[in-house]
Design a protein around this motif. Structure first.
Motif, PDB file in Angstrom:
ATOM      1  N   LYS A 104       0.815  -1.223   0.000  1.00 53.71           N
ATOM      2  CA  LYS A 104       0.000   0.000   0.000  1.00 53.71           C
ATOM      3  C   LYS A 104       0.851   1.276   0.000  1.00 53.71           C
ATOM      4  N   TYR A 150     -12.318  -1.744  -3.645  1.00 57.05           N
ATOM      5  CA  TYR A 150     -12.802  -1.868  -2.259  1.00 57.05           C
ATOM      6  C   TYR A 150     -14.325  -1.702  -2.149  1.00 57.05           C
ATOM      7  N   HIS A 181     -16.542  -2.673   0.760  1.00 57.76           N
ATOM      8  CA  HIS A 181     -16.545  -1.873   1.992  1.00 57.76           C
ATOM      9  C   HIS A 181     -17.304  -0.554   1.830  1.00 57.76           C
ATOM     10  N   ARG A 224     -19.051   1.021   4.780  1.00 55.70           N
ATOM     11  CA  ARG A 224     -18.306   1.177   6.044  1.00 55.70           C
ATOM     12  C   ARG A 224     -17.906   2.649   6.211  1.00 55.70           C
ATOM     13  N   PHE A 264     -15.218   4.048   7.029  1.00 54.54           N
ATOM     14  CA  PHE A 264     -13.870   4.425   6.606  1.00 54.54           C
ATOM     15  C   PHE A 264     -13.664   4.333   5.097  1.00 54.54           C
ATOM     16  N   GLU A 311     -12.061   7.428   3.243  1.00 56.03           N
ATOM     17  CA  GLU A 311     -10.670   7.569   3.706  1.00 56.03           C
ATOM     18  C   GLU A 311      -9.784   6.492   3.052  1.00 56.03           C
ATOM     19  N   LEU A 312     -10.305   5.280   2.987  1.00 52.48           N
ATOM     20  CA  LEU A 312      -9.560   4.148   2.413  1.00 52.48           C
ATOM     21  C   LEU A 312      -9.301   4.375   0.915  1.00 52.48           C
ATOM     22  N   ARG A 350      -1.974 -14.101   4.894  1.00 52.93           N
ATOM     23  CA  ARG A 350      -2.687 -13.387   5.972  1.00 52.93           C
ATOM     24  C   ARG A 350      -1.888 -13.480   7.284  1.00 52.93           C
ATOM     25  N   THR A 369      -5.287  -6.678  11.043  1.00 56.23           N
ATOM     26  CA  THR A 369      -5.586  -5.411  10.365  1.00 56.23           C
ATOM     27  C   THR A 369      -5.012  -4.214  11.133  1.00 56.23           C
ATOM     28  N   ARG A 414       2.634  -6.077   9.355  1.00 54.67           N
ATOM     29  CA  ARG A 414       1.908  -4.940   9.933  1.00 54.67           C
ATOM     30  C   ARG A 414       2.480  -4.529  11.291  1.00 54.67           C
ATOM     31  N   VAL A 419      -4.394   1.524  11.680  1.00 48.89           N
ATOM     32  CA  VAL A 419      -5.357   0.536  11.164  1.00 48.89           C
ATOM     33  C   VAL A 419      -5.677   0.803   9.687  1.00 48.89           C
ATOM     34  N   GLY A 420      -5.637   2.046   9.260  1.00 45.33           N
ATOM     35  CA  GLY A 420      -5.902   2.375   7.852  1.00 45.33           C
ATOM     36  C   GLY A 420      -4.646   2.240   7.007  1.00 45.33           C
ATOM     37  N   ASN A 480      -1.961   0.472   6.754  1.00 49.52           N
ATOM     38  CA  ASN A 480      -1.407  -0.759   7.320  1.00 49.52           C
ATOM     39  C   ASN A 480      -0.583  -1.580   6.329  1.00 49.52           C
TER      40      ASN A 480
HETATM   41  P1  IDP Z   1      -7.899  -6.583   6.030  1.00 47.24           P
HETATM   42  O1  IDP Z   1      -7.126  -5.647   5.099  1.00 47.24           O
HETATM   43  O2  IDP Z   1      -7.038  -7.015   7.192  1.00 47.24           O
HETATM   44  O3  IDP Z   1      -8.544  -7.729   5.297  1.00 47.24           O
HETATM   45  P2  IDP Z   1     -10.540  -5.279   6.238  1.00 47.24           P
HETATM   46  O4  IDP Z   1     -11.399  -5.304   7.463  1.00 47.24           O
HETATM   47  O5  IDP Z   1     -10.971  -6.072   5.037  1.00 47.24           O
HETATM   48  O6  IDP Z   1      -9.055  -5.698   6.698  1.00 47.24           O
HETATM   49  O7  IDP Z   1     -10.371  -3.746   5.831  1.00 47.24           O
HETATM   50  C1  IDP Z   1      -9.825  -3.372   4.594  1.00 47.24           C
HETATM   51  C2  IDP Z   1      -8.897  -2.197   4.813  1.00 47.24           C
HETATM   52  O8  IDP Z   1      -9.663  -1.066   5.215  1.00 47.24           O
HETATM   53  C3  IDP Z   1      -7.851  -2.365   5.928  1.00 47.24           C
HETATM   54  O9  IDP Z   1      -6.715  -3.102   5.537  1.00 47.24           O
HETATM   55  C4  IDP Z   1      -7.531  -0.918   6.254  1.00 47.24           C
HETATM   56  O10 IDP Z   1      -6.611  -0.349   5.313  1.00 47.24           O
HETATM   57  C5  IDP Z   1      -8.897  -0.252   6.095  1.00 47.24           C
HETATM   58  N1  IDP Z   1      -9.590  -0.156   7.393  1.00 47.24           N
HETATM   59  C6  IDP Z   1     -10.179  -1.158   8.091  1.00 47.24           C
HETATM   60  N2  IDP Z   1     -10.705  -0.715   9.254  1.00 47.24           N
HETATM   61  C7  IDP Z   1     -10.442   0.626   9.290  1.00 47.24           C
HETATM   62  C8  IDP Z   1     -10.744   1.658  10.231  1.00 47.24           C
HETATM   63  O11 IDP Z   1     -11.357   1.436  11.287  1.00 47.24           O
HETATM   64  N3  IDP Z   1     -10.316   2.917   9.908  1.00 47.24           N
HETATM   65  C9  IDP Z   1      -9.634   3.205   8.743  1.00 47.24           C
HETATM   66  N4  IDP Z   1      -9.345   2.252   7.834  1.00 47.24           N
HETATM   67  C10 IDP Z   1      -9.734   0.981   8.095  1.00 47.24           C
END
Ligand code: IDP
Length: 140
Positions: free
Chosen positions: A11, A51, A54, A57, A59, A62-63, A87, A93, A104, A111-112, A114
């Motif tokens: 990323k 994505y 998502h 969601r 986020f 932002e993602l 994984r 995450t 990670r 968390v974002g 990552n």
């Molecule tokens: P993963 O990448 O470990 O499979 P997912 O829950 O599928 O996790 O989430 C996809 C991506 O979205 C994460 O890798 C991260 O970059 C982002 N993300 C997940 N949760 C959050 C959050 O609470 N805040 C901001 N970004 C998030």
């Protein structure tokens, strides 16, 4: 265990900090083979489509902005049980929850931001590989 392929993305937070080689070493040390790889810059539309799952969601915006902010390295990793193994190498995450030695834990900023993406199941791996790579780019 069957030989599988999985889609991995290094990323923007990691490409920006010049960590591609260090992250690839983690994959190779774990027995994952990088069978395809390219550095690309996603448009916000492409990041949003990738994505899409998502989209409801909080986020999501932002993602998408983050994934389109700097180049990414998309790659196909191959090996026995590659989906689960990747994984494991990636870690949880949220880097605060990730196990010692994982990508990670060592490199993620939050968390974002990552550092890596990895497919989570055989069906998504197939779809995600096809999203980025044509058959011609995948050497058997
Ligand atoms: P993963 O990448 O470990 O499979 P997912 O829950 O599928 O996790 O989430 C996809 C991506 O979205 C994460 O890798 C991260 O970059 C982002 N993300 C997940 N949760 C959050 C959050 O609470 N805040 C901001 N970004 C998030």
């Amino acid at each position: 265990m069957a030989v599988e392929r999985t889609l991995s993305i290094i990323k923007p937070d990691a490409t920006k900090r010049n960590l591609t080689g260090k992250i690839n070493a983690k994959f190779e040390d774990a027995g994952l083979r990088i069978v395809a790889q390219k550095r690309i810059k996603l448009s916000p539309e492409q990041a949003g489509k990738f994505y899409e799952v998502h989209k409801d969601r909080p986020f999501y915006g932002e993602l998408v902005d983050f994934m389109a902010s700097e180049p990414v390295v998309v790659q196909v990793l191959e090996g026995e049980g590659a989906i689960a193994k990747n994984r494991e190498v990636m870690g949880a995450t949220n880097p605060a929850d990730a196990a010692a030695g994982t990508i990670r834990k060592e490199f993620a900023l939050s968390v974002g931001e990552n550092s890596v993406h990895g497919s989570d199941a055989p069906e998504t791996a197939k779809e995600e590989i096809a999203f980025f790579f044509s058959g011609l780019e995948l050497v058997g």
